[in-house]
Scaffold this active site. Structure first.
Site, PDB file in Angstrom:
ATOM      1  N   SER A 150       0.870  -1.178   0.000  1.00 59.33           N
ATOM      2  CA  SER A 150       0.000   0.000   0.000  1.00 59.33           C
ATOM      3  C   SER A 150       0.902   1.222   0.000  1.00 59.33           C
ATOM      4  O   SER A 150       2.067   1.133   0.407  1.00 59.33           O
ATOM      5  CB  SER A 150      -0.840  -0.001   1.282  1.00 59.33           C
ATOM      6  OG  SER A 150      -1.332   1.304   1.568  1.00 59.33           O
ATOM      7  N   TYR A 163      -1.824  -1.495  10.452  1.00 61.84           N
ATOM      8  CA  TYR A 163      -1.912  -1.640   8.991  1.00 61.84           C
ATOM      9  C   TYR A 163      -0.623  -1.118   8.324  1.00 61.84           C
ATOM     10  O   TYR A 163      -0.030  -1.780   7.482  1.00 61.84           O
ATOM     11  CB  TYR A 163      -3.139  -0.865   8.499  1.00 61.84           C
ATOM     12  CG  TYR A 163      -3.396  -0.952   7.012  1.00 61.84           C
ATOM     13  CD1 TYR A 163      -3.940  -2.109   6.454  1.00 61.84           C
ATOM     14  CD2 TYR A 163      -3.106   0.115   6.166  1.00 61.84           C
ATOM     15  CE1 TYR A 163      -4.197  -2.185   5.092  1.00 61.84           C
ATOM     16  CE2 TYR A 163      -3.366   0.046   4.805  1.00 61.84           C
ATOM     17  CZ  TYR A 163      -3.912  -1.106   4.276  1.00 61.84           C
ATOM     18  OH  TYR A 163      -4.161  -1.181   2.924  1.00 61.84           O
TER      19      TYR A 163
HETATM   20  C1  BGC Z   1      -6.136   1.603   1.967  1.00 65.80           C
HETATM   21  C2  BGC Z   1      -7.278   2.505   1.595  1.00 65.80           C
HETATM   22  C3  BGC Z   1      -6.827   3.943   1.537  1.00 65.80           C
HETATM   23  C4  BGC Z   1      -5.588   4.069   0.677  1.00 65.80           C
HETATM   24  C5  BGC Z   1      -5.043   5.486   0.650  1.00 65.80           C
HETATM   25  C6  BGC Z   1      -4.959   1.845   1.072  1.00 65.80           C
HETATM   26  O1  BGC Z   1      -3.920   1.043   1.488  1.00 65.80           O
HETATM   27  O2  BGC Z   1      -6.559   0.258   1.859  1.00 65.80           O
HETATM   28  O3  BGC Z   1      -8.325   2.344   2.526  1.00 65.80           O
HETATM   29  O4  BGC Z   1      -7.851   4.733   0.989  1.00 65.80           O
HETATM   30  O5  BGC Z   1      -4.592   3.202   1.148  1.00 65.80           O
HETATM   31  O6  BGC Z   1      -4.960   6.036   1.926  1.00 65.80           O
END
Ligand code: BGC
Length: 265
Positions: A150, A163
């Site tokens: 991410s 996360y």
């Molecule tokens: C998340 C999303 C978020 C995006 C940008 C991703 O990793 O799963 O929920 O909108 O990052 O912040």
């Protein structure tokens, strides 16, 4: 039982496993790899009907998708999933470690079980699948692993320390595995999506005020699509990308270019 895919493409008869493939980014990746000829194992945890309907959609287009259940936070489930693929196909060419979850938990209130669930699914699950895949790939000295992290592997996100830590961990898992496995002809790369229109973002994507806050952080001024992420996976698993290993490829409309605190003047 050895199965063949009738679709001809650059991935013809390669065997792929996409985790968390019953919806969102994973679903688009499974569709894309199948459209290029790969035999795609569609991993799901609870959404059996969605996985089956994806397999049917793939089949209707001449491809081959095979639903396979496993909870990525459970080592025993992962073992069974890899045993099944080994006995069916005797090989695995592509692993896309996509399964993951997010939940909001500010650090002062975060419960140990909140931390464990996110880390066990996103980071430990990615490691367990990557290790099992690499062990299969090492025997044939060929294979590609894609981890889906991410933008939050590098952008801190208040309320989501678990996360962010999991995604940052996936990035370093990728780089270290790439280093160790290069001599075995196994490439390991990381794809880091930004805000993508998937069920994970359903809570705000249709709320203009919240959407504006997110869009203000994206130079391209729009939310990305799962297909845009799938396109990057398709490239990185292809032979065209044979000299690429250990990278993080951001698919984020430029989100990582700005600090969240930068005010437009
Ligand atoms: C998340 C999303 C978020 C995006 C940008 C991703 O990793 O799963 O929920 O909108 O990052 O912040």
């Amino acid at each position: 039982m050895k199965m063949q895919n009738s679709t001809l493409g650059s991935l013809t008869n390669r065997v792929a496993l996409v985790t968390g493939a019953s919806s969102g980014i994973g679903k688009a990746i499974a569709q894309r790899l199948a459209s290029e000829g790969a035999i795609v194992y569609i991993n799901y945890r609870g959404q059996a009907s969605k996985a089956k309907s994806l397999a049917a959609q793939i089949q209707a287009k001449g491809g081959l998708g095979i639903p396979i259940r496993a909870d990525i936070s459970k080592e025993s489930d992962i073992k069974k999933m890899f045993q099944k693929i080994t006995s069916d196909q005797k090989r695995l060419d592509i692993l896309v470690n996509n399964a993951g979850l997010e939940s909001k938990a500010p650090i002062l209130k975060m419960k140990t079980k909140d931390w464990d669930l996110v880390i066990n699914t996103n980071l430990r699950g990615s490691f367990l699948c990557a290790r099992a895949a690499a062990q299969m790939m090492a025997k044939r000295k060929t294979g590609v692993i894609i981890n889906i992290s991410s933008v939050h592997e590098t952008i801190p996100w208040g309320g989501y320390a678990h996360y962010c830590a999991s995604k940052s961990g996936i990035m370093m898992l990728t780089k270290t595995m790439a280093l160790e496995l290069a001599s075995l002809n196994i490439r390991v790369n990381n794809i880091a999506p930004g805000a993508i229109s998937t069920p994970i973002n359903d809570s705000w994507i249709h709320k203009p005020a919240i959407k504006k806050v997110v869009l203000d952080k994206i130079p391209e001024q729009r939310i990305g699509t799962p297909e845009e992420v799938a396109g990057a996976v398709s490239y990185l698993v292809s032979d065209e990308a044979r000299y690429i290993t250990g990278i993080s490829l951001f698919i984020d409309g430029g989100m990582t270019l700005y600090s969240s605190f930068l005010k437009q003047g």
